[in-house]
Design a protein around this motif. Structure first.
Motif, PDB file in Angstrom:
ATOM      1  N   ASP A  25       0.770  -1.301   0.053  1.00  0.00           N
ATOM      2  CA  ASP A  25       0.077  -0.144   0.008  1.00  0.00           C
ATOM      3  C   ASP A  25       0.790   1.324   0.000  1.00  0.00           C
ATOM      4  OD1 ASP A  25      -2.277  -1.608  -0.262  1.00  0.00           O
ATOM      5  OD2 ASP A  25      -2.690  -1.274   2.211  1.00  0.00           O
ATOM      6  N   PHE A  68      -1.896   2.459 -10.452  1.00  0.00           N
ATOM      7  CA  PHE A  68      -2.973   2.365  -9.754  1.00  0.00           C
ATOM      8  C   PHE A  68      -2.625   3.753  -8.464  1.00  0.00           C
ATOM      9  CE2 PHE A  68      -3.081  -1.585 -11.184  1.00  0.00           C
ATOM     10  CZ  PHE A  68      -4.585  -1.912 -11.672  1.00  0.00           C
ATOM     11  N   TYR A  71      -5.121   2.549  -3.709  1.00  0.00           N
ATOM     12  CA  TYR A  71      -5.463   1.288  -3.313  1.00  0.00           C
ATOM     13  C   TYR A  71      -5.066   0.918  -1.905  1.00  0.00           C
ATOM     14  CZ  TYR A  71      -0.469   0.070  -4.464  1.00  0.00           C
ATOM     15  OH  TYR A  71       0.725   0.036  -4.508  1.00  0.00           O
ATOM     16  N   TYR A  72      -5.722   0.199  -1.211  1.00  0.00           N
ATOM     17  CA  TYR A  72      -5.474  -0.483   0.063  1.00  0.00           C
ATOM     18  C   TYR A  72      -5.721  -1.854   0.272  1.00  0.00           C
ATOM     19  CZ  TYR A  72     -10.219   0.142   1.678  1.00  0.00           C
ATOM     20  OH  TYR A  72     -11.569   0.016   1.697  1.00  0.00           O
ATOM     21  N   HIS A  73      -5.228  -2.652   1.233  1.00  0.00           N
ATOM     22  CA  HIS A  73      -5.703  -3.698   1.694  1.00  0.00           C
ATOM     23  C   HIS A  73      -6.198  -3.896   3.067  1.00  0.00           C
ATOM     24  CE1 HIS A  73      -2.523  -4.959  -1.408  1.00  0.00           C
ATOM     25  NE2 HIS A  73      -3.073  -5.779  -1.329  1.00  0.00           N
ATOM     26  N   ASN A  95      -9.820  -5.159  -1.249  1.00  0.00           N
ATOM     27  CA  ASN A  95      -8.828  -4.657  -2.025  1.00  0.00           C
ATOM     28  C   ASN A  95      -9.231  -3.567  -3.167  1.00  0.00           C
ATOM     29  OD1 ASN A  95      -5.789  -5.289  -4.070  1.00  0.00           O
ATOM     30  ND2 ASN A  95      -5.984  -3.567  -2.742  1.00  0.00           N
ATOM     31  N   PRO A  96      -9.836  -2.456  -2.784  1.00  0.00           N
ATOM     32  CA  PRO A  96     -10.393  -1.565  -3.890  1.00  0.00           C
ATOM     33  C   PRO A  96      -9.141  -0.745  -4.323  1.00  0.00           C
ATOM     34  CG  PRO A  96     -10.927  -0.649  -1.744  1.00  0.00           C
ATOM     35  CD  PRO A  96     -10.366  -1.955  -1.524  1.00  0.00           C
ATOM     36  N   MET A  97      -9.267  -0.727  -5.835  1.00  0.00           N
ATOM     37  CA  MET A  97      -8.184  -0.039  -6.519  1.00  0.00           C
ATOM     38  C   MET A  97      -8.728   0.857  -7.512  1.00  0.00           C
ATOM     39  SD  MET A  97      -5.776  -3.456  -7.302  1.00  0.00           S
ATOM     40  CE  MET A  97      -4.184  -2.792  -7.518  1.00  0.00           C
ATOM     41  N   VAL A 106     -13.117   2.481  -9.953  1.00  0.00           N
ATOM     42  CA  VAL A 106     -12.588   1.597  -9.135  1.00  0.00           C
ATOM     43  C   VAL A 106     -12.592   0.341  -9.409  1.00  0.00           C
ATOM     44  CG1 VAL A 106     -12.535   1.179  -6.444  1.00  0.00           C
ATOM     45  CG2 VAL A 106     -13.139   3.337  -7.555  1.00  0.00           C
ATOM     46  N   TYR A 107     -11.741  -0.627  -9.192  1.00  0.00           N
ATOM     47  CA  TYR A 107     -11.705  -2.001  -9.304  1.00  0.00           C
ATOM     48  C   TYR A 107     -11.898  -2.580  -7.903  1.00  0.00           C
ATOM     49  CZ  TYR A 107     -10.112  -6.727 -11.010  1.00  0.00           C
ATOM     50  OH  TYR A 107      -9.969  -7.807 -11.106  1.00  0.00           O
TER      51      TYR A 107
END
Length: 139
Positions: A25, A68, A71-73, A95-97, A106-107
């Protein structure tokens, strides 16, 4: 009842999971050297990534993830099982990216991390990480 050693082992492994997420991240990819064994096998293919040994995957992460901007986890339901000098874990990851460019899309990725660990002279290290897909959605 868990022994103090098993509690310590589990906490060290849980910290490795956090260290992995933090390194990714914050785009500090060299910090992954303290998470994985040098020959670790990593499989990110269910989310469109690659699979291979740690050095190859680390180089790929350095190349791809800067595309990207955000993003974060977020990890949860961490199930760690210790057996002597080896261990396994299974943890859910959200995990939105945010996609690069002007799209603003947003993936959203929901995966399970299925991991294996070994105790080394430097402490616990991840020797295998395989992602199992729950869902993904591009919005």
């Amino acid at each position: 009842m868990l022994s103090l050693e098993e509690i310590s082992d589990r906490l060290e492994i849980q910290q490795l999971l956090v260290d992995y997420s933090t390194a990714i991240d914050q785009k500090r990819f060299d910090d992954l050297d303290a998470v994985f064994t040098p020959d670790a096998y990593i499989d990110y293919s269910v989310a469109g990534g690659i699979e291979g040994r740690f050095p190859e995957v680390k180089a790929w992460l350095k190349e791809v993830l800067p595309n990207f901007p955000i993003y974060y986890h977020m990890l949860g339901n961490v199930d760690i099982r210790v057996d002597g000098d080896t261990a396994t874990s299974r943890a859910i990851c959200f995990n939105p990216m945010v996609m690069g460019g002007d799209s603003g899309q947003v993936y959203f990725v929901g995966i399970w991390y299925v991991d294996e660990f070994v105790r080394t002279e430097q402490g616990w290290r991840m020797s295998k990480r395989v992602e199992e897909k729950c869902f993904d959605k591009l919005l």
